[in-house]
Design a protein around this motif. Structure first.
Motif, short mmCIF file in Angstrom:
data_model
loop_
_atom_site.label_atom_id
_atom_site.label_comp_id
_atom_site.label_asym_id
_atom_site.label_seq_id
_atom_site.Cartn_x
_atom_site.Cartn_y
_atom_site.Cartn_z
N SER A 1 0.82 -1.21 0.00
CA SER A 1 0.00 0.00 0.00
C SER A 1 0.86 1.26 0.00
CB SER A 1 -0.93 0.00 1.22
OG SER A 1 -1.81 -1.11 1.19
N ALA A 2 2.00 1.21 0.69
CA ALA A 2 2.87 2.38 0.74
C ALA A 2 3.43 2.70 -0.65
CB ALA A 2 4.01 2.15 1.73
N PHE A 3 3.93 1.66 -1.33
CA PHE A 3 4.44 1.89 -2.68
C PHE A 3 3.34 2.42 -3.60
CE2 PHE A 3 7.86 -1.31 -1.64
CZ PHE A 3 8.91 -0.43 -1.79
N VAL A 4 2.20 1.78 -3.55
CA VAL A 4 1.10 2.17 -4.43
C VAL A 4 0.58 3.56 -4.07
CG1 VAL A 4 -1.26 1.59 -5.14
CG2 VAL A 4 0.45 -0.21 -4.92
N MET A 5 0.60 3.89 -2.80
CA MET A 5 0.14 5.22 -2.38
C MET A 5 1.01 6.31 -3.02
SD MET A 5 -0.05 6.91 1.45
CE MET A 5 1.74 6.90 1.56
N VAL A 6 2.31 6.12 -3.00
CA VAL A 6 3.21 7.10 -3.62
C VAL A 6 2.92 7.22 -5.11
CG1 VAL A 6 5.61 7.66 -4.13
CG2 VAL A 6 5.00 6.72 -1.90
N GLY A 7 2.78 6.06 -5.78
CA GLY A 7 2.50 6.09 -7.21
C GLY A 7 1.17 6.72 -7.54
N ALA A 8 0.16 6.47 -6.71
CA ALA A 8 -1.17 7.03 -6.96
C ALA A 8 -1.21 8.53 -6.68
CB ALA A 8 -2.21 6.30 -6.12
N ILE A 9 -0.49 8.98 -5.66
CA ILE A 9 -0.50 10.40 -5.31
C ILE A 9 0.10 11.24 -6.43
CG2 ILE A 9 0.60 12.11 -3.81
CD1 ILE A 9 0.12 10.24 -1.47
N VAL B 1 -6.66 7.73 -4.65
CA VAL B 1 -5.49 7.20 -3.95
C VAL B 1 -5.91 6.12 -2.96
CG1 VAL B 1 -3.61 7.78 -2.37
CG2 VAL B 1 -4.19 9.34 -4.24
N MET B 2 -6.98 6.35 -2.24
CA MET B 2 -7.47 5.36 -1.28
C MET B 2 -7.91 4.09 -1.98
SD MET B 2 -9.63 7.88 1.27
CE MET B 2 -10.21 6.50 2.25
N GLU B 3 -8.54 4.23 -3.14
CA GLU B 3 -8.95 3.05 -3.90
C GLU B 3 -7.74 2.22 -4.33
OE1 GLU B 3 -11.60 1.96 -7.89
OE2 GLU B 3 -10.48 3.84 -7.75
N ALA B 4 -6.69 2.89 -4.81
CA ALA B 4 -5.48 2.17 -5.22
C ALA B 4 -4.83 1.46 -4.04
CB ALA B 4 -4.50 3.15 -5.86
N MET B 5 -4.79 2.11 -2.88
CA MET B 5 -4.23 1.48 -1.70
C MET B 5 -5.07 0.28 -1.27
SD MET B 5 -3.19 4.89 0.49
CE MET B 5 -2.66 3.91 1.88
N LEU B 6 -6.37 0.39 -1.39
CA LEU B 6 -7.25 -0.73 -1.04
C LEU B 6 -6.98 -1.93 -1.93
CD1 LEU B 6 -9.69 -1.97 0.45
CD2 LEU B 6 -11.16 -0.86 -1.27
N VAL B 7 -6.85 -1.68 -3.23
CA VAL B 7 -6.57 -2.78 -4.16
C VAL B 7 -5.22 -3.42 -3.83
CG1 VAL B 7 -6.17 -3.38 -6.57
CG2 VAL B 7 -7.98 -1.78 -5.98
N ALA B 8 -4.22 -2.61 -3.50
CA ALA B 8 -2.90 -3.15 -3.14
C ALA B 8 -2.98 -4.01 -1.90
CB ALA B 8 -1.91 -2.01 -2.95
N ALA B 9 -3.71 -3.56 -0.88
CA ALA B 9 -3.84 -4.33 0.35
C ALA B 9 -4.61 -5.63 0.12
CB ALA B 9 -4.54 -3.48 1.42
N VAL B 10 -5.68 -5.55 -0.67
CA VAL B 10 -6.45 -6.76 -0.96
C VAL B 10 -5.61 -7.75 -1.76
CG1 VAL B 10 -8.44 -7.64 -2.23
CG2 VAL B 10 -8.68 -5.60 -0.81
N THR B 11 -4.83 -7.25 -2.73
CA THR B 11 -3.96 -8.13 -3.52
C THR B 11 -2.98 -8.87 -2.63
OG1 THR B 11 -4.16 -6.66 -5.45
CG2 THR B 11 -2.32 -8.21 -5.42
N ALA B 12 -2.35 -8.16 -1.71
CA ALA B 12 -1.40 -8.80 -0.80
C ALA B 12 -2.11 -9.80 0.12
CB ALA B 12 -0.69 -7.73 0.04
N THR B 13 -3.28 -9.45 0.60
CA THR B 13 -4.02 -10.34 1.51
C THR B 13 -4.43 -11.62 0.80
OG1 THR B 13 -4.84 -8.42 2.74
CG2 THR B 13 -6.00 -10.51 3.04
N VAL B 14 -4.98 -11.48 -0.40
CA VAL B 14 -5.40 -12.65 -1.16
C VAL B 14 -4.21 -13.53 -1.50
CG1 VAL B 14 -6.40 -13.41 -3.34
CG2 VAL B 14 -7.47 -11.54 -2.07
N SER B 15 -3.11 -12.91 -1.91
CA SER B 15 -1.91 -13.69 -2.24
C SER B 15 -1.39 -14.44 -1.03
CB SER B 15 -0.81 -12.75 -2.78
OG SER B 15 -1.27 -12.05 -3.92
N PHE B 16 -1.33 -13.77 0.10
CA PHE B 16 -0.84 -14.41 1.33
C PHE B 16 -1.75 -15.56 1.73
CE2 PHE B 16 -0.12 -14.98 5.81
CZ PHE B 16 1.24 -14.75 5.97
N ALA B 17 -3.06 -15.36 1.65
CA ALA B 17 -3.99 -16.41 2.04
C ALA B 17 -3.87 -17.63 1.13
CB ALA B 17 -5.42 -15.86 2.02
#
Length: 761
Positions: free
Chosen positions: A125-133, A343-359
């Motif tokens: 989310s941090a990386f994506v937040m910078v890119g989205a901002i 920006v919040m939407e992009a961070m949400l997608v990044a967090a969900v992607t990481a969560t789904v991948s981890f699961a």
């Protein structure tokens, strides 16, 4: 005469439609007016002809040499940008994976895996937040791959800020953050946009953003020349991304350039070759193997040595029938427009992607013995307790991978001496996951692993594409296609009518079914894949897959790039006029009446017309005073603004004072950001002066009779790259103008205005 050539209201129309259809059409037409056209037709006025006549044979030869030099510079700079993106992404992704690995190692024993999951999601989310901002707040045009915008630019649409230096900087930084943030995106698509921006800047010999003029390449400061160089830049971007110079040229021809010149072919191919060579050479230095040119592009599929049988061809065709664009259109229509929410939407997608991948990695039980990935050579493999983060050099069956492109495997949550197939697919960059699917031996992936990965990654890619981040869709589509093809290959022994089909045959089948994941490109993508794999044997199957995918996809919906162009309501002109347009004539589609100027016009009249913000005219027919309405030329808004800025008019209508002699350099210095009319001060006395347009207007504009059929008008307009087409009567009197927007109204496709059955009155 009051009607606009370029941005005027529509003619009175009788429309019989539902309120919903009318609303959609009205919104599309209103949005369409926000775009202007580019001047791809040279303005052959007296100044231009005088300059051309003064130039000798040696001058034209020097100009041709300059074009080759510019193409070489485009290739070098595009290759360097590709190197920068690749190296920074590798470093950032490596740091992220090491941090996550240490966290998992630390928390596995104490049972705190949630901490590792939160850390992974937070880093993404941090990386994506910078890119989205930087995209949402600084340069929104840098969102996405940029291919639809470049396609519109080459089609003749002036997309605001699409080829500026700021856009390039945001695009490069944004795609680095998006890929390092673990989104289902690729960095290859944005390379096309980056190459186009480089070409647009280098070819002008100056930077308007930095206000720095190098006083070189001034002859090329016009839309016609810039268009050709942007085509070369797009091709250089493809070449740097895939190591496919020929594919880059064909991509620029098939998907990018709307206008083509045979003389361009060699120059564009030269730029593509220089681009991939620069990338090769710099990466060889980075990998401390100077001179070993083994990395032709950002992604290298490795070498394939496979054969196929004639009975397998129908299977390739079946695979190509799987279309990808239908779902993508639904999720690409974004309803979030505020930058902070984007920006919040992009961070949400990044967090969900990481969560789904981890699961999926955590719950997957697809553990393979590490010995199946070992080379026949003796490598000492030290397997850590959690994720195996070393890139092990692996020589697998039927492939030869260069050292920097080895397949990576990860232990995940498997026992020592084993690795997780799911972790290898998810805990990786998309490019390395593609190579793993291509080159891992048969039996590496279980059926349920590939099934879950394909389904989940497909929806993640659909959700991701359209976010306010710089990212491409090509590699995610390729990865989905590769996983789907390998899945089909595993299932083949169970569904084949011929019992002789074995699992090994299925594995060989799966290698090139990834081509079904990409649709609507045939020739260029076939050549790109052949060049990227180094195997021409599969040229025919790849072509059949792509042709089938295009035919089936076009039956239901337009291509992905065309869908996004339509969502932005860009007046894009396709290759041919609508099939149902033969009954229409130029008189029925033109804008009329038209605002015209006399050959010698009053300055106040010109200022008033240009200041009229309700119409925002951009082209004006010039008529003869003694013969009202009779055409004698065409002049553009940009030319008139330069004339007003330099006070090119006599003191009074009766005065015989000579006007200040202007040169083409004055117009080129103002290109492409001509000042607005509001910045031009004209005193009351100057408003009474007269301006002679004879020397500056185009005395030979293209004209058509009013009864010319719409397909003929469309072909003339489209083939010559016109901005205005004057409609005249039998006495050569101006009765209307045909512009891009007039034609675009009748070319919005089967889901657009063509269904509204417009009846002009």
């Amino acid at each position: 005469m009051l009607r606009d050539p370029e941005a005027s209201p529509l003619s009175i129309e009788l429309i019989v439609v539902t309120p919903h259809e009318f609303s959609k059409a009205h919104i599309a037409l209103i949005s369409c007016r926000s775009f202007q056209s580019l001047d791809y037709d040279n303005i052959e006025n007296h100044l231009f002809l005088e300059e051309e006549r003064r130039m000798g044979h040696m001058s034209f030869r020097c100009l041709e040499i300059s074009r080759w030099v510019i193409c070489g510079l485009i290739g070098v700079l595009t290759g360097l940008i590709a190197c920068f993106i690749d190296i920074v992404v590798e470093k950032l992704a490596g740091v992220k994976y090491v941090v996550v690995k240490k966290s998992i190692d630390k928390n596995t024993e104490i049972g705190g895996m949630c901490i590792s999951l939160i850390l992974w999601a937070a880093l993404n989310s941090a990386f994506v937040m910078v890119g989205a901002i930087i995209v949402a707040f600084f340069e929104p045009i840098a969102a996405g791959s940029g291919i639809p915008q470049i396609k519109c630019y080459l089609n003749g649409v002036k997309v605001p800020r699409v080829v500026r230096l700021k856009t390039l900087m945001v695009k490069v930084c944004g795609v680095i953050c998006s890929v390092a943030g673990g989104l289902a995106v690729g960095k290859e698509g944005p390379m096309i946009h980056s190459g186009a921006v480089v070409a647009a800047g280098v070819s002008q010999g100056r930077s308007t953003s930095l206000k720095k003029d190098f006083k070189i390449f001034e002859y090329f400061r016009r839309d016609t020349e810039k268009r050709d160089f942007v085509s070369a830049g797009a091709a250089a971007g493809v070449s740097a991304a895939f190591g496919a110079p020929v594919g880059g040229v064909l991509f620029s021809l098939e998907e990018g350039a709307s206008f083509w010149n045979q003389l361009l072919t060699w120059r564009i191919f030269f730029a593509s070759m220089i681009s991939t060579f620069t990338l090769n050479f710099v990466l060889s230095i980075y990998h401390k193997k100077t001179g070993e040119l083994s990395s032709p592009g950002l992604i290298n599929f490795g070498s394939f040595d496979l054969k196929y049988n004639i009975y397998e061809i129908p299977l390739f065709i079946v695979m190509g029938a799987i279309a990808y664009g239908c779902v993508n259109q639904m999720v690409s229509r974004r309803y979030v427009h505020r930058p902070c929410l984007q920006v919040m939407e992009a961070m949400l997608v990044a967090a969900v992607t990481a969560t789904v991948s981890f699961a999926m990695i955590y719950f997957s039980n697809d553990c393979q013995p590490l010995e199946t990935q070992k080379s026949s050579e003796d490598y000492s493999l030290q397997v850590p307790q959690s994720f195996l983060l070393n890139w092990f050099p692996v020589r697998v069956e039927h492939s030869i991978l260069s050292p920097p492109e080895h397949v990576a495997v990860f232990q995940g949550f498997c026992a020592d001496g084993e690795y997780s197939a799911m972790a290898t697919a998810f805990f990786n960059t998309p490019e390395r996951s593609v190579r793993s699917l291509f080159h891992s031996p048969a039996g590496t992936y279980k059926l349920e692993t590939l099934g879950c990965f394909t389904l989940v990654y497909f929806f993640l890619a659909c959700w991701t594409y359209g976010l306010t981040v710089s990212a491409g869709v090509f590699i995610p589509s390729l990865l989905i296609g590769a996983a789907w093809g390998r899945l089909f290959g595993i299932m083949l022994p169970y569904i084949a009518l011929n019992p002789s089909v074995t699992g090994k045959d299925a594995y060989q089948h799966s290698r090139f079914y990834f081509a079904g994941g990409i649709v609507r490109m045939t020739l260029s993508l076939t050549v790109i894949l052949v060049e990227a794999t180094g195997n021409v044997t599969y040229g025919l199957p790849i072509m059949l897959v792509l042709m089938t995918a295009k035919i089936v996809g076009d039956y239901f919906i337009e291509g992905l790039y065309d869908v996004h162009i339509k969502l932005q309501s860009v007046p894009f002109l396709h290759w041919d006029a609508p099939a149902t347009s033969h009954s229409l004539t130029a008189r029925e589609v033109m804008s009329s009446p038209v605002t015209c100027f006399n050959r010698v016009e009053k300055v106040g009249t010109i200022v008033d017309v240009l200041s009229n913000t309700s119409t925002n005219h951009n082209g004006f027919p010039v008529i003869i005073q003694t013969a009202p309405g009779k055409l004698c030329g065409l002049i553009l808004r940009s030319q008139l603004i330069v004339l007003l800025k330099h006070k090119v008019f006599v003191e009074r209508a009766r005065s015989r004072l000579r006007q200040r002699k202007l040169q083409l350099k004055d117009f080129r210095d103002a290109y492409p950001r001509f000042p607005p009319i509001q910045s031009i001060h004209v005193s009351q006395d100057e408003r009474e002066c007269m301006m002679d347009l004879t020397e500056f207007m185009n005395p030979t504009p293209y004209t058509v009779p009013q009864d010319t059929s719409l397909p003929r008008v469309f072909k003339l307009f489209r083939a010559l790259g016109l901005r205005h087409l004057v409609v005249v009567d039998d006495d050569n009197r101006v009765i209307g103008l045909v512009t891009r927007k007039d034609l675009a109204r009748y070319h919005l496709g089967k889901h657009g205005l063509e269904e509204l059955h417009l009846a002009h009155t």
